[in-house]
Design an enzyme around this catalytic site. Structure first.
Site, mmCIF file in Angstrom:
data_model
loop_
_atom_site.group_PDB
_atom_site.id
_atom_site.type_symbol
_atom_site.label_atom_id
_atom_site.label_comp_id
_atom_site.label_asym_id
_atom_site.label_seq_id
_atom_site.Cartn_x
_atom_site.Cartn_y
_atom_site.Cartn_z
ATOM 1 N N GLN A 127 0.989 -6.462 -0.014
ATOM 2 C CA GLN A 127 1.748 -6.741 -1.238
ATOM 3 C C GLN A 127 3.255 -6.899 -1.082
ATOM 4 O O GLN A 127 3.848 -7.799 -1.693
ATOM 5 C CB GLN A 127 1.462 -5.626 -2.275
ATOM 6 C CG GLN A 127 2.094 -5.914 -3.607
ATOM 7 C CD GLN A 127 1.878 -4.841 -4.668
ATOM 8 O OE1 GLN A 127 2.583 -4.807 -5.651
ATOM 9 N NE2 GLN A 127 0.924 -3.959 -4.490
ATOM 10 N N GLU A 167 2.033 1.720 -0.948
ATOM 11 C CA GLU A 167 2.729 1.916 -2.225
ATOM 12 C C GLU A 167 2.964 3.384 -2.621
ATOM 13 O O GLU A 167 4.092 3.828 -2.802
ATOM 14 C CB GLU A 167 1.916 1.218 -3.328
ATOM 15 C CG GLU A 167 2.361 1.480 -4.745
ATOM 16 C CD GLU A 167 3.706 0.869 -5.064
ATOM 17 O OE1 GLU A 167 3.928 -0.288 -4.703
ATOM 18 O OE2 GLU A 167 4.538 1.555 -5.679
ATOM 19 N N ASP A 190 5.926 -1.377 -3.262
ATOM 20 C CA ASP A 190 5.568 -2.660 -2.639
ATOM 21 C C ASP A 190 6.356 -3.814 -3.260
ATOM 22 O O ASP A 190 7.177 -4.448 -2.600
ATOM 23 C CB ASP A 190 4.074 -2.933 -2.833
ATOM 24 C CG ASP A 190 3.221 -2.168 -1.841
ATOM 25 O OD1 ASP A 190 3.753 -1.739 -0.811
ATOM 26 O OD2 ASP A 190 2.020 -2.006 -2.092
ATOM 27 N N GLY A 213 18.430 7.912 -19.805
ATOM 28 C CA GLY A 213 19.841 7.631 -20.076
ATOM 29 C C GLY A 213 20.436 8.618 -21.062
ATOM 30 O O GLY A 213 19.862 9.683 -21.308
ATOM 31 N N GLY A 214 21.574 8.246 -21.633
ATOM 32 C CA GLY A 214 22.290 9.172 -22.513
ATOM 33 C C GLY A 214 21.803 9.165 -23.949
ATOM 34 O O GLY A 214 22.310 9.938 -24.769
HETATM 35 N N1 COA Z 1 -3.317 -12.793 15.035
HETATM 36 C C1 COA Z 1 -3.632 -11.736 15.783
HETATM 37 N N2 COA Z 1 -3.271 -10.475 15.464
HETATM 38 C C2 COA Z 1 -2.595 -10.309 14.318
HETATM 39 C C3 COA Z 1 -2.236 -11.375 13.480
HETATM 40 C C4 COA Z 1 -2.635 -12.672 13.882
HETATM 41 N N3 COA Z 1 -2.347 -13.738 13.155
HETATM 42 N N4 COA Z 1 -1.571 -10.887 12.425
HETATM 43 C C5 COA Z 1 -1.510 -9.570 12.594
HETATM 44 N N5 COA Z 1 -2.116 -9.212 13.738
HETATM 45 C C6 COA Z 1 -2.247 -7.880 14.306
HETATM 46 C C7 COA Z 1 -0.923 -7.213 14.575
HETATM 47 O O1 COA Z 1 -0.364 -7.721 15.766
HETATM 48 C C8 COA Z 1 -1.321 -5.756 14.633
HETATM 49 O O2 COA Z 1 -1.884 -5.529 15.927
HETATM 50 P P1 COA Z 1 -1.462 -4.318 16.918
HETATM 51 O O3 COA Z 1 -1.534 -3.069 16.092
HETATM 52 O O4 COA Z 1 -2.498 -4.394 17.987
HETATM 53 O O5 COA Z 1 -0.100 -4.566 17.403
HETATM 54 C C9 COA Z 1 -2.491 -5.695 13.645
HETATM 55 O O6 COA Z 1 -2.868 -7.043 13.375
HETATM 56 C C10 COA Z 1 -2.327 -5.091 12.295
HETATM 57 O O7 COA Z 1 -1.077 -4.734 11.944
HETATM 58 P P2 COA Z 1 -0.806 -3.480 11.007
HETATM 59 O O8 COA Z 1 0.452 -3.828 10.309
HETATM 60 O O9 COA Z 1 -0.808 -2.234 11.831
HETATM 61 O O10 COA Z 1 -2.008 -3.455 9.940
HETATM 62 P P3 COA Z 1 -2.714 -2.204 9.212
HETATM 63 O O11 COA Z 1 -3.714 -2.814 8.297
HETATM 64 O O12 COA Z 1 -3.221 -1.184 10.154
HETATM 65 O O13 COA Z 1 -1.533 -1.515 8.365
HETATM 66 C C11 COA Z 1 0.182 -1.389 6.662
HETATM 67 C C12 COA Z 1 -1.172 -2.001 7.098
HETATM 68 C C13 COA Z 1 0.562 -2.061 5.370
HETATM 69 C C14 COA Z 1 0.001 0.115 6.438
HETATM 70 C C15 COA Z 1 1.243 -1.644 7.752
HETATM 71 O O14 COA Z 1 1.266 -3.015 8.036
HETATM 72 C C16 COA Z 1 2.638 -1.181 7.371
HETATM 73 O O15 COA Z 1 2.934 0.001 7.370
HETATM 74 N N6 COA Z 1 3.521 -2.139 7.062
HETATM 75 C C17 COA Z 1 4.925 -1.879 6.787
HETATM 76 C C18 COA Z 1 5.130 -1.295 5.428
HETATM 77 C C19 COA Z 1 4.524 -2.131 4.335
HETATM 78 O O16 COA Z 1 4.862 -3.279 4.150
HETATM 79 N N7 COA Z 1 3.651 -1.487 3.569
HETATM 80 C C20 COA Z 1 3.182 -2.011 2.333
HETATM 81 C C21 COA Z 1 2.150 -2.980 2.422
HETATM 82 S S1 COA Z 1 1.907 -3.615 0.803
#
Ligand code: COA
Length: 424
Positions: free
Chosen positions: A17, A139, A168, A247-248
């Protein structure tokens, strides 16, 4: 009329998001947003909370309007070559993966600068540098760690998260501002830069008034909080203040006619000081206008429960819309509690494009929230979200790949799921 960000190319490496909110805003303003997704999988939200089987979810479609989708496996050597071409081709790279994910792919800030010194590299992370810098964040974690949850809810209940996605979508908004600021800076200097927004910081920025109150606590009780009038002492940290105004001008959510059956038959009512006399007339307490206990804001503060109790006796005799009409005539600030159903059906929101109907090839017509930011000299239209990889070939052609090369990239699994060799 043209679009404000026409000509800006965004390499959109976002998911879920926060990042998609940011790039959707830029796309609404006319930027060409090229969303990179993993072949065969795509943004995880395509399949989350699906209301219609095998159709992109509303979660995805409502956050990815006006974008193009290209599927690239970033862990494939040829896939990384395409990504590097995209870095050269685009003005901005936006990502919100877990900390370190882009570095592990080989797309470090140093590498990006080598490829394109004008690139703006924008990221959302859960936390800034510090003890939690490596943590994944969603979030509600951001709402809890950014000060919103500890200050939301009622004093005698647990902390609460809010329905508005301030962690988010709120951080996505912050990031979009950072990106257009960096684009302006690049126009002046020719140089790109990094833009980072931590979700904790974004929530704290939105909870700023509670940090204000934290400091005020040192100098005495927070007199506008209901607990002050109830004689309950304050502790060391800002407490939850229920529906008290931040607020106030004291305010409360009050019951309206029909509240017993309708969970949204309420109105927010603000006892703004300049209209106090009008309030007294409307609720049938003209004597309060000159009475020492009620005539001034300071005198009213310790009596807010009694005062709002009396106002509620009046609001309970009116529907929330009747109350709104009567109060508006006397300039008394108030607002009905509107349900999502009422908002979806609101003709004025449809007229301004804040609520839009969008047509989608596999889902059909659905409602979405359009661009809430209106520009007078630039158009903004809401176009449906792309299917997974819908524009893969189109974007590859723009990057200079020939038809043969495009077919070969598919064959080696750079842009499509690698087909397993048939059993001998
Ligand atoms: N091709 C191949 N691999 C891909 C890819 C693609 N096109 N796009 C993503 N990936 C891989 C990444 O390289 C990563 O791999 P790695 O861990 O081996 O390096 C993996 O997919 C997933 O990334 P990740 O971000 O760890 O996903 P997740 O589902 O485990 O975590 C979140 C999701 C949201 C918790 C995390 O991305 C995060 O904390 N993001 C930052 C904060 C944020 O924006 N949070 C709010 C989200 S609304």
């Amino acid at each position: 009329m043209g679009k404000a960000l026409e000509g800006v190319r965004i390499l959109d490496f976002t998911h879920v998001q926060s990042g998609p909110t940011c790039t959707q805003l830029l796309a609404w303003f006319g930027a060409d947003v090229i969303k990179v997704e993993r072949p065969g999988v795509g943004d995880i939200t395509r399949g989350q909370l699906q209301d219609i089987p095998k159709v992109d979810s509303l979660y995805f479609t409502m956050l990815n309007h006006n974008k193009r989708s290209i599927t690239i496996d970033s862990k494939n050597k040829k896939g990384m070559e395409i990504l590097e071409r995209l870095v050269r081709h685009c003005d901005v790279l936006v990502e919100n993966f877990a900390p370190g994910a882009l570095d592990r792919m080989g797309l470090t800030w140093e590498r990006i600068q080598q490829l394109n010194p004008r690139m703006i590299y924008a990221s959302v992370k859960g936390f800034g540098p510090g003890p939690y810098a490596d943590c994944k964040v969603y979030e509600n974690v951001a709402q809890c760690t950014g000060g919103s949850a500890s200050t939301t809810g009622f004093r005698d209940g647990p902390p609460l998260v809010t329905g508005a996605q301030i962690g988010d979508s709120g951080t996505g908004l912050h990031l979009a501002l950072g990106i257009v600021t960096a684009l302006y800076h690049r126009v002046m200097t020719g140089k790109g830069q990094r833009v980072t927004c931590a979700m904790q910081d974004g929530v704290l920025n939105l909870a700023r008034v509670k940090m204000r109150d934290q400091q005020r606590l040192k100098h005495g009780p927070l007199t506008e909080y209901s607990q002050h009038g109830e004689g309950i002492p304050f502790g060391a940290a800002v407490p939850r203040a229920g529906n008290d105004s931040g607020g106030g001008q004291p305010g409360r959510i009050l019951k309206c006619k029909g509240w017993e059956k309708d969970p949204d038959a309420y109105i927010y009512f603000i006892t703004q000081a300049p209209v106090w006399e009008a309030i007294c007339d409307i609720i049938g307490e003209p004597g309060w206008k000159a009475h020492a206990d009620y005539a001034t804001p300071a005198a009213r503060l310790p009596r807010l429960n009694e005062i709002f109790g009396r106002i509620e006796q009046w609001t309970m005799t009116k529907s929330k819309f009747e109350a709104m009409d009567i109060l508006n005539e006397r300039d008394i600030p108030c607002g009905p509690i509107l349900s999502m159903k009422e908002l979806a059906e609101d003709p004025s929101l449809r007229a301004t494009g804040t609520i839009v109907e969008v047509d989608h090839p596999t889902r059909g017509k659905y409602l979405s929230v359009g661009n809430p930011i209106k520009l007078s000299a630039s158009t903004s239209e809401v176009k449906r979200s792309p299917l997974l990889g819908e524009q893969t070939e189109e974007v590859l052609r723009e990057l200079g790949y020939t038809a043969e090369e495009i077919a070969a990239l598919k064959q080696v699994g750079a842009t499509a799921v690698l087909k397993k060799a048939a059993a001998e």
